[in-house]
Every structure is written in structure tokens, then in C-alpha cells.
Design an enzyme around this catalytic site. Structure first.
Site, PDB file in Angstrom:
ATOM      1  CG  ASN A  70      -1.719   3.636  -1.109  1.00 19.41           C
ATOM      2  OD1 ASN A  70      -1.230   4.713  -1.428  1.00 19.41           O
ATOM      3  ND2 ASN A  70      -2.702   3.076  -1.792  1.00 19.41           N
ATOM      4  CB  CYS A 123      -3.700  -0.472  -1.728  1.00 23.88           C
ATOM      5  SG  CYS A 123      -4.642   0.729  -0.803  1.00 23.88           S
ATOM      6  CG  HIS A 124      -9.411  -0.539  -4.314  1.00 20.09           C
ATOM      7  ND1 HIS A 124      -8.765   0.645  -4.639  1.00 20.09           N
ATOM      8  CD2 HIS A 124     -10.130  -0.895  -5.411  1.00 20.09           C
ATOM      9  CE1 HIS A 124      -9.094   0.982  -5.878  1.00 20.09           C
ATOM     10  NE2 HIS A 124      -9.919   0.063  -6.367  1.00 20.09           N
ATOM     11  CE1 TYR A 150      -2.165  -7.219   0.679  1.00 16.71           C
ATOM     12  CE2 TYR A 150      -3.753  -9.017   0.602  1.00 16.71           C
ATOM     13  CZ  TYR A 150      -3.441  -7.705   0.894  1.00 16.71           C
ATOM     14  OH  TYR A 150      -4.406  -6.864   1.400  1.00 16.71           O
ATOM     15  CD  GLU A 159     -11.622  -0.698  -9.490  1.00 20.85           C
ATOM     16  OE1 GLU A 159     -11.013  -1.703  -9.917  1.00 20.85           O
ATOM     17  OE2 GLU A 159     -11.070   0.199  -8.819  1.00 20.85           O
TER      18      GLU A 159
END
Length: 161
Positions: free
Chosen positions: A116, A124-125, A93, A151
Site C-alpha cells: 500500500n 491498512c493499519h 486479513y 482511532e
């Protein structure tokens, strides 16, 4: 005219909404039809669903869709930064706050992430706690971890790399 359609996915049911020109929302669950929206699968929503399924299968790393997220100028700036975080990577962050030009705005970045409206596509993950903790996510921390694991697996990295 606003439209929304719901799909069963690898991470559960998601809703995708458009305004006839761009995707305006991607959200979890099927209980919240946006105000004034009609349940209809438009060509744009169908294209977004196809790209999300490609993402879930590891065949897509970047989305090619027109987006129109509604938010404040600060939220918009944070969301633009989020779209630059590469697939399979994360930022904390404070790093996002620094990129937004306000290093002390970590909490504001967290709130922008929380607001979001286009989950996954605006990733945002990919924002985590400074210590690597999986903190906060609109779909729940378990879904955040699942997306990051997906991912990492498809990019050949370990989750905590």
C-alpha cells in the site's frame, strides 16, 4: 511532475507525494524520495498534510483527497476494501480476502497491505490478525498500534472492543 514533501507528525516524520493531480504516496521517514520527484510543498500535498493533522487530532475520520495508488488489479481491489473499513474499527486479513472474493487469499491480502503506497489514508493499519494480533505494518507495529489506539480513543471505544 511528481512532488514530495516531508512533515513532522504525531507518529514521526512522513513523506507525502503527488503527481500534480492526486496523492500517490504517504510513507514513513524522510530517506526515500520517490524516483523523479522534486521536493516541493504543492497545494495538494499541503491539503493532505492538513487532513492528516486533523486525523491525528481526532477531528477527521475520513479523507477527502484524490488518490492514485499504483498497484496490480488485486492490490487495487484490496485497497478499495480497506477504504470502506470504518474509522475505529478493524477487520482481519481473511475477512478482507472474503470481501475481495477469494477467501483463501489472506496472505495475498497481507502482501497488498505491505505494498500500500498511501499509508493511513488507505487504512491498512485497520487490518489485524484473526486472533486480534497486531501483525505487520510498513511503519512498524508500534505505529499501527498508535493509530488504532488514537482511532479507538476518538471514537469512544476500547482497543480490543
Amino acid at each position: 511532475m511528481n512532488h514530495v514533501f516531508f512533515y513532522d507528525t504525531l507518529i514521526g516524520k512522513i513523506g507525502i507525494a503527488d503527481n500534480g493531480v492526486a496523492i500517490t504516496e504517504v510513507f514513513f521517514g524522510d530517506s526515500s524520495v520517490p524516483p523523479g520527484a522534486t521536493i516541493k510543498e504543492t497545494p495538494l500535498i499541503k491539503r493532505a498534510a492538513k487532513q492528516l493533522n486533523e486525523y491525528f487530532s481526532g477531528a477527521r475520520r475520513a479523507f477527502e483527497l484524490p488518490l492514485a495508488p499504483a498497484g496490480t488489479a488485486f492490490q487495487q481491489s484490496v485497497w478499495r476494501i480497506l477504504k470502506t473499513i470504518p474509522y475505529g474499527q478493524t477487520l482481519h486479513y481473511q475477512a478482507v480476502a472474503e470481501l475481495a472474493g477469494n477467501p483463501k487469499a489472506s496472505r495475498a491480502v497481507g502482501m497488498a497491505n505491505n505494498k500500500n503506497p498511501i499509508a493511513i489514508i488507505i487504512p491498512c493499519h485497520r487490518v489485524i490478525g484473526k486472533n486480534g494480533a497486531m501483525v505487520g505494518y510498513g511503519g512498524g507495529v508500534a505505529i499501527k498500534e498508535k493509530l488504532l489506539t488514537l482511532e479507538k480513543r476518538h471514537s469512544g471505544q476500547s482497543l480490543h472492543e
